[in-house]
Motif scaffolding. Structure first.
Motif, PDB file in Angstrom:
ATOM      1  N   ARG A 115      15.088  -5.622  -2.489  1.00  0.00           N
ATOM      2  CA  ARG A 115      16.535  -6.285  -2.453  1.00  0.00           C
ATOM      3  C   ARG A 115      16.578  -7.704  -2.496  1.00  0.00           C
ATOM      4  N   SER A 116      16.988  -8.842  -2.561  1.00  0.00           N
ATOM      5  CA  SER A 116      17.138 -10.226  -2.437  1.00  0.00           C
ATOM      6  C   SER A 116      18.251 -10.314  -1.360  1.00  0.00           C
ATOM      7  N   SER A 117      18.409 -11.527  -0.647  1.00  0.00           N
ATOM      8  CA  SER A 117      19.318 -11.225   0.330  1.00  0.00           C
ATOM      9  C   SER A 117      20.330 -12.791  -0.746  1.00  0.00           C
ATOM     10  N   ASN A 118      19.504 -13.487  -1.210  1.00  0.00           N
ATOM     11  CA  ASN A 118      20.559 -14.078  -2.138  1.00  0.00           C
ATOM     12  C   ASN A 118      19.784 -14.723  -3.824  1.00  0.00           C
ATOM     13  N   ALA A 159      17.569  -1.873   9.170  1.00  0.00           N
ATOM     14  CA  ALA A 159      16.269  -1.665   9.561  1.00  0.00           C
ATOM     15  C   ALA A 159      15.345  -1.492   8.214  1.00  0.00           C
ATOM     16  N   PRO A 160      14.487  -2.713   7.336  1.00  0.00           N
ATOM     17  CA  PRO A 160      14.261  -2.835   6.591  1.00  0.00           C
ATOM     18  C   PRO A 160      13.239  -2.279   7.027  1.00  0.00           C
ATOM     19  N   LEU A 161      11.549  -1.427   5.700  1.00  0.00           N
ATOM     20  CA  LEU A 161      10.567  -1.002   6.295  1.00  0.00           C
ATOM     21  C   LEU A 161       9.457  -2.573   5.985  1.00  0.00           C
ATOM     22  N   PHE A 162      10.299  -3.580   5.220  1.00  0.00           N
ATOM     23  CA  PHE A 162       8.843  -5.247   4.674  1.00  0.00           C
ATOM     24  C   PHE A 162      10.256  -5.750   4.324  1.00  0.00           C
ATOM     25  N   THR A 163      10.309  -7.021   5.177  1.00  0.00           N
ATOM     26  CA  THR A 163      10.346  -8.441   4.635  1.00  0.00           C
ATOM     27  C   THR A 163      10.340  -9.272   4.622  1.00  0.00           C
ATOM     28  N   GLU A 175       0.767  -0.960   0.002  1.00  0.00           N
ATOM     29  CA  GLU A 175      -0.314  -0.078  -0.159  1.00  0.00           C
ATOM     30  C   GLU A 175       0.995   1.755   0.160  1.00  0.00           C
ATOM     31  N   PRO A 176       0.236   1.702  -0.626  1.00  0.00           N
ATOM     32  CA  PRO A 176       1.012   3.399  -1.258  1.00  0.00           C
ATOM     33  C   PRO A 176       1.251   3.867   0.951  1.00  0.00           C
ATOM     34  N   ARG A 177       2.857   4.592   0.917  1.00  0.00           N
ATOM     35  CA  ARG A 177       3.243   5.329   2.194  1.00  0.00           C
ATOM     36  C   ARG A 177       3.391   6.576   2.622  1.00  0.00           C
ATOM     37  N   ALA A 178       3.167   6.940   3.531  1.00  0.00           N
ATOM     38  CA  ALA A 178       2.740   9.086   3.918  1.00  0.00           C
ATOM     39  C   ALA A 178       4.020   9.641   3.647  1.00  0.00           C
ATOM     40  N   TRP A 238      11.998  -4.141   1.695  1.00  0.00           N
ATOM     41  CA  TRP A 238      12.359  -2.716   1.571  1.00  0.00           C
ATOM     42  C   TRP A 238      13.419  -1.892   2.120  1.00  0.00           C
ATOM     43  N   GLY A 239      14.466  -1.360   1.703  1.00  0.00           N
ATOM     44  CA  GLY A 239      14.737  -0.409   3.027  1.00  0.00           C
ATOM     45  C   GLY A 239      16.148  -0.614   3.542  1.00  0.00           C
ATOM     46  N   PRO A 240      16.849  -0.042   4.420  1.00  0.00           N
ATOM     47  CA  PRO A 240      18.082   0.177   4.607  1.00  0.00           C
ATOM     48  C   PRO A 240      18.496  -1.460   5.623  1.00  0.00           C
ATOM     49  N   GLU A 241      18.732  -2.167   5.162  1.00  0.00           N
ATOM     50  CA  GLU A 241      19.864  -3.187   5.888  1.00  0.00           C
ATOM     51  C   GLU A 241      19.373  -4.242   7.287  1.00  0.00           C
TER      52      GLU A 241
END
Length: 79
Positions: free
Chosen positions: A23-26, A64-68, A12-15, A59-62
């Motif tokens: 990014r994939s870990s593998n 502290a990802p926003l979603f995994t 869903e859209p983010r504010a 999705w997001g920094p390694e």
């Protein structure tokens, strides 16, 4: 899931703005095959399970990802 299976994640859209690129870990196991954001800010990402094993797409920094999305890919059962 089984090798060769595809999964589509709908975010869903983010504010705070658009979703970062996944990014994939593998990438040899979990391959991001497409990523698109529509005019309303909804992002659709398709991931293909290419091999047996475990991987994640984040999705997001390694740190502290926003979603995994965590994937476990199993072999087809032998009958």
């Amino acid at each position: 899931m089984r090798s060769g299976t595809t999964v589509t994640v709908v975010l869903e859209p983010r504010a705070q703005g658009s979703w970062p690129q996944p990014r994939s870990s593998n990438p040899m196991l979990a391959l991001v095959t497409s990523s698109a954001t529509d005019g309303k800010g909804v992002t659709r990402v398709t991931v293909r399970a290419a091999r047996i094993g475990s991987a994640s797409v984040a999705w997001g920094p390694e740190s502290a990802p926003l979603f995994t999305l965590r994937l476990s890919v199993a072999a087809y059962p032998v009958q």
